[in-house]
Design an enzyme around this catalytic site. Structure first.
Site, PDB file in Angstrom:
ATOM      1  N   SER A 113       0.799  -1.222   0.000  1.00 28.31           N
ATOM      2  CA  SER A 113       0.000   0.000   0.000  1.00 28.31           C
ATOM      3  C   SER A 113       0.834   1.275   0.000  1.00 28.31           C
ATOM      4  O   SER A 113       1.663   1.491  -0.866  1.00 28.31           O
ATOM      5  CB  SER A 113      -0.964  -0.043   1.186  1.00 28.31           C
ATOM      6  N   HIS A 114       0.670   2.066   1.048  1.00 31.01           N
ATOM      7  CA  HIS A 114       1.307   3.380   1.139  1.00 31.01           C
ATOM      8  C   HIS A 114       2.722   3.293   1.712  1.00 31.01           C
ATOM      9  O   HIS A 114       3.378   4.313   1.880  1.00 31.01           O
ATOM     10  CB  HIS A 114       0.461   4.271   2.042  1.00 31.01           C
ATOM     11  N   ASP A 277      -2.045   6.645  -3.658  1.00 31.39           N
ATOM     12  CA  ASP A 277      -0.961   5.931  -2.952  1.00 31.39           C
ATOM     13  C   ASP A 277      -0.364   4.803  -3.787  1.00 31.39           C
ATOM     14  O   ASP A 277      -0.663   4.676  -4.973  1.00 31.39           O
ATOM     15  CB  ASP A 277      -1.475   5.396  -1.615  1.00 31.39           C
ATOM     16  N   ASP A 279      -0.835   1.545  -4.108  1.00 35.75           N
ATOM     17  CA  ASP A 279      -1.698   0.601  -4.831  1.00 35.75           C
ATOM     18  C   ASP A 279      -3.007   1.230  -5.303  1.00 35.75           C
ATOM     19  O   ASP A 279      -3.915   0.530  -5.740  1.00 35.75           O
ATOM     20  CB  ASP A 279      -1.980  -0.632  -3.966  1.00 35.75           C
ATOM     21  N   ASP A 281      -5.544   2.802  -3.807  1.00 38.12           N
ATOM     22  CA  ASP A 281      -6.838   2.818  -3.115  1.00 38.12           C
ATOM     23  C   ASP A 281      -7.039   4.064  -2.253  1.00 38.12           C
ATOM     24  O   ASP A 281      -8.156   4.387  -1.879  1.00 38.12           O
ATOM     25  CB  ASP A 281      -7.075   1.525  -2.316  1.00 38.12           C
ATOM     26  N   ARG A 282      -5.956   4.773  -1.941  1.00 36.52           N
ATOM     27  CA  ARG A 282      -6.116   5.994  -1.131  1.00 36.52           C
ATOM     28  C   ARG A 282      -6.110   7.224  -2.031  1.00 36.52           C
ATOM     29  O   ARG A 282      -5.597   7.189  -3.143  1.00 36.52           O
ATOM     30  CB  ARG A 282      -4.968   6.122  -0.148  1.00 36.52           C
ATOM     31  N   LYS A 376     -11.480   0.589  -1.019  1.00 36.33           N
ATOM     32  CA  LYS A 376     -11.446   2.020  -1.222  1.00 36.33           C
ATOM     33  C   LYS A 376     -10.846   2.288  -2.598  1.00 36.33           C
ATOM     34  O   LYS A 376     -10.137   1.440  -3.145  1.00 36.33           O
ATOM     35  CB  LYS A 376     -10.679   2.703  -0.108  1.00 36.33           C
TER      36      LYS A 376
HETATM   37  C1  G16 Z   1      -5.307  -0.401   5.522  1.00 39.35           C
HETATM   38  C2  G16 Z   1      -6.751  -0.714   5.492  1.00 39.35           C
HETATM   39  C3  G16 Z   1      -7.526   0.541   5.775  1.00 39.35           C
HETATM   40  C4  G16 Z   1      -7.104   1.141   7.093  1.00 39.35           C
HETATM   41  C5  G16 Z   1      -5.619   1.289   7.144  1.00 39.35           C
HETATM   42  C6  G16 Z   1      -5.255   1.614   8.557  1.00 39.35           C
HETATM   43  O1  G16 Z   1      -5.038   0.540   4.516  1.00 39.35           O
HETATM   44  O2  G16 Z   1      -7.115  -1.201   4.213  1.00 39.35           O
HETATM   45  O3  G16 Z   1      -8.881   0.235   5.770  1.00 39.35           O
HETATM   46  O4  G16 Z   1      -7.649   2.395   7.295  1.00 39.35           O
HETATM   47  O5  G16 Z   1      -4.976   0.099   6.787  1.00 39.35           O
HETATM   48  O6  G16 Z   1      -3.929   1.670   8.721  1.00 39.35           O
HETATM   49  P1  G16 Z   1      -3.313   1.745  10.198  1.00 39.35           P
HETATM   50  O7  G16 Z   1      -3.742   0.494  10.917  1.00 39.35           O
HETATM   51  O8  G16 Z   1      -1.852   1.836   9.911  1.00 39.35           O
HETATM   52  O9  G16 Z   1      -3.863   2.981  10.821  1.00 39.35           O
HETATM   53  P2  G16 Z   1      -4.033   0.262   3.337  1.00 39.35           P
HETATM   54  O10 G16 Z   1      -4.214   1.409   2.383  1.00 39.35           O
HETATM   55  O11 G16 Z   1      -2.690   0.244   4.022  1.00 39.35           O
HETATM   56  O12 G16 Z   1      -4.409  -1.072   2.784  1.00 39.35           O
END
Ligand code: G16
Length: 543
Positions: A113-114, A277, A279, A281-282, A376
């Site tokens: 992801s990010h 981000d 991937d 989704d953000r 998302k």
């Molecule tokens: C993931 C989940 C999101 C969530 C985030 C929280 O995001 O898919 O629904 O809001 O983790 O991250 P943390 O636990 O670090 O606050 P992503 O974009 O990393 O897949």
């Protein structure tokens, strides 16, 4: 080509987090590590014989190698058909779209992801189920259990599939189809937002900057914004996905998307700014001179979504994660629709979406989405904003200010304390849990505690209970502080402190966030003793 069963042994010492397994690239590069996790996933997918599987990743370092491994293992595990994005690329929302459209049993998505990429960065593997969303806890628990007993994995010994050329090939009896990474996703977008209206907006001279941060959304944004909607070439910045994201930290927030912020807050700001981000989704939204918090963005999209064709009939309801500000709740109350507060993690929205209880959902961590998929969706949020701006014919910053004037402003900030020792982070949370019952009616930083709890969620659809999702402290002055530990970091622990204060008075809507939230930050420090517990006097990142 031969089908091989390779002996192996248990390897995971810790349960995967909210979004699958995320670790340093070097951890994934250990012998059999990827194979063990992928086999543990496949062993947990009931009905995989003869089923369709979607595979793709965000293009980060190690993506291409792992894609080949997953394809050869999927073929050896009995999947009949595999859809893989060209060059091994699929954004997370595009993967969700393909799973749903082609009725796949699920999808293996390679992404952290990010989190940063490159040889010293992070890698990740997650499995999305047949509705297109992240696997529920029951599935991830089964996968984790399997990782503790695994003794062999299956793989076809075959030469690599050419990922660059569209079309079908075979691995044993399994059909592998390399598909256009963008086409199906773009087609779905066209059913939701009015492409003609947005094209007319660009034709009228409207200018935007979309910063893809050298991650997966570049090809999607170029094809849709510059290709189909006629935005001028160069609208998409950093549009080539790179294995190390060109050195960017692909987390769309004001700190990491600093070039975009500088442009949007400067004298030559275009009409609209957005970023996505690793991937895809953000999303981050910036109006000229004004960063739009993800919480406000969700509220504004909720207020105006009916202006886009996909939502013309209105919304069933809206859901937000607990630490997300309460701005969307205010819009829901005015629209007379239901509002839900869920734990952090996109998977909690899936049941609400499947049951038709909500149409939109969003999170403070820059995730916004709707019932069109079960993830998302960064570019979708940008397109919906563009559709709304095309209909309202008002500058984006005016839309935000008018929203505050109507509903009040929820000042909001998140303070992250990254890579702290896990034991210290756990001690802070334990201290808070122990102190909670005695806090009501006490005053800290000039604010008086009204109530506090450790958020527990009962799923309204299946009745399942998810306890201990973060400490919420509500102040009588309509302010809130929330404490939770991140589920997505890869080294040590990350403490997230979410600060929020409601301001109904429009004459006080132009305070700096620091000023508006100073007393909440002071109260949070006094209650949690962050400095003492973490050894840090300032957060690593404020977003
Ligand atoms: C993931 C989940 C999101 C969530 C985030 C929280 O995001 O898919 O629904 O809001 O983790 O991250 P943390 O636990 O670090 O606050 P992503 O974009 O990393 O897949």
């Amino acid at each position: 080509m031969t089908l091989t069963e390779i002996p192996t042994k248990p390897f995971l010492d810790q349960k995967p987090g909210t979004s699958g397994l995320r670790k340093k690239v070097t951890v994934f590069q250990q012998p059999n590590y990827v194979e063990n996790f992928v086999q543990s996933i496949f062993d947990s997918v009931e009905g995989r014989q003869g089923a369709t599987l979607v595979v793709g990743g965000d293009g980060r370092f190690f993506n291409r190698e792992v894609v080949q491994t997953v394809l050869k293992m999927a073929a050896a595990n009995g999947f009949a058909r595999i859809l893989i994005g060209q060059c091994g690329l699929l954004s997370t929302p595009a993967a969700s779209c393909l799973i749903r459209k082609y009725k796949a049993i699920g999808g293996v998505i390679l992404s952290a992801s990010h989190n940063p990429g490159g040889p010293d960065g992070d890698f990740g593997i997650k499995f999305n189920v047949s509705h297109g969303g992240p696997a529920p806890e029951t599935f991830t628990d089964a996968v984790f259990k399997r990782t503790q007993t695994i003794s062999s994995y299956h793989i076809h010994r075959a030469s690599d599939i050419d990922l660059d050329v569209l079309g079908e090939t075979r691995l044993g009896s399994t059909v592998v189809e390399v598909v256009d990474s963008v086409a199906d996703y773009a087609e779905l977008m066209e059913t939701l937002v009015d492409f003609d209206k947005i094209a007319a907006l660009f034709a009228s001279g409207f200018r935007m900057r979309f910063d893809a941060l050298s991650a997966v959304t570049g090809p999607y944004a170029k094809a849709i914004l510059e290709g189909q909607l006629g935005a001028p070439a160069g609208t998409v910045a950093n549009g080539e996905p790179k294995p190390d994201f060109g050195g960017h930290h692909p987390d769309p927030n004001p700190v990491h998307a600093h070039d975009l912020m500088e442009l949007m807050l400067g004298p030559n700001a275009p009409d609209f700014g957005a970023a996505s981000d690793g991937d895809g989704d953000r999303n981050m939204i910036v109006a000229p001179g004004l960063f739009v918090t993800p919480s406000d963005s969700l509220a504004i999209l909720t207020a105006y979504a009916h202006l886009a064709p996909g939502y013309a009939k209105g919304l069933a309801g809206v859901a937000r994660s607990m630490p997300t500000s309460r701005a969307a709740d205010r819009v829901a109350a005015k629209l007379g629709i239901r509002a839900f507060e869920t734990p952090t993690g996109w998977k909690f929205f899936a049941n609400l979406l499947d049951a038709g209880l909500v149409t939109l959902c969003g999170e403070e961590s820059a995730g916004t989405g709707s019932n069109h998929i079960r993830e998302k969706d960064g570019l979708w949020a940008v397109l919906l904003w563009l559709n709304i701006l095309a209909e309202l014919k008002k500058p984006a910053d005016q839309v935000v200010r008018e929203h505050w004037a109507t509903y009040g402003r929820d000042y909001y900030a998140r303070h992250d304390y990254e890579e702290i020792e896990t034991a210290r982070a756990d001690a802070l949370m334990a201290h808070l849990r122990a102190a909670s019952p005695s806090l009501p009616d006490k005053t800290f930083g000039g604010l008086t505690v009204e109530a506090c709890d450790d958020f527990a969620y009962t799923d309204p659809v299946d009745g399942s209970l998810t306890p201990q999702q973060g400490i919420r402290i509500l102040f009588k002055e309509d302010a809130r502080a929330v404490f939770r530990l991140s589920g997505t970091g890869t080294s040590g622990a990350t403490l997230r402190v979410y600060l929020e204060r409601f301001e109904p008075d429009p004459s006080r809507h132009d305070l700096s966030r620091e000023d508006a939230l100073a007393s909440v930050a002071e109260a949070a420090e006094a209650i949690a003793q962050i400095t003492t517990h973490t050894g840090r006097s300032t957060p690593s990142v404020i977003t």
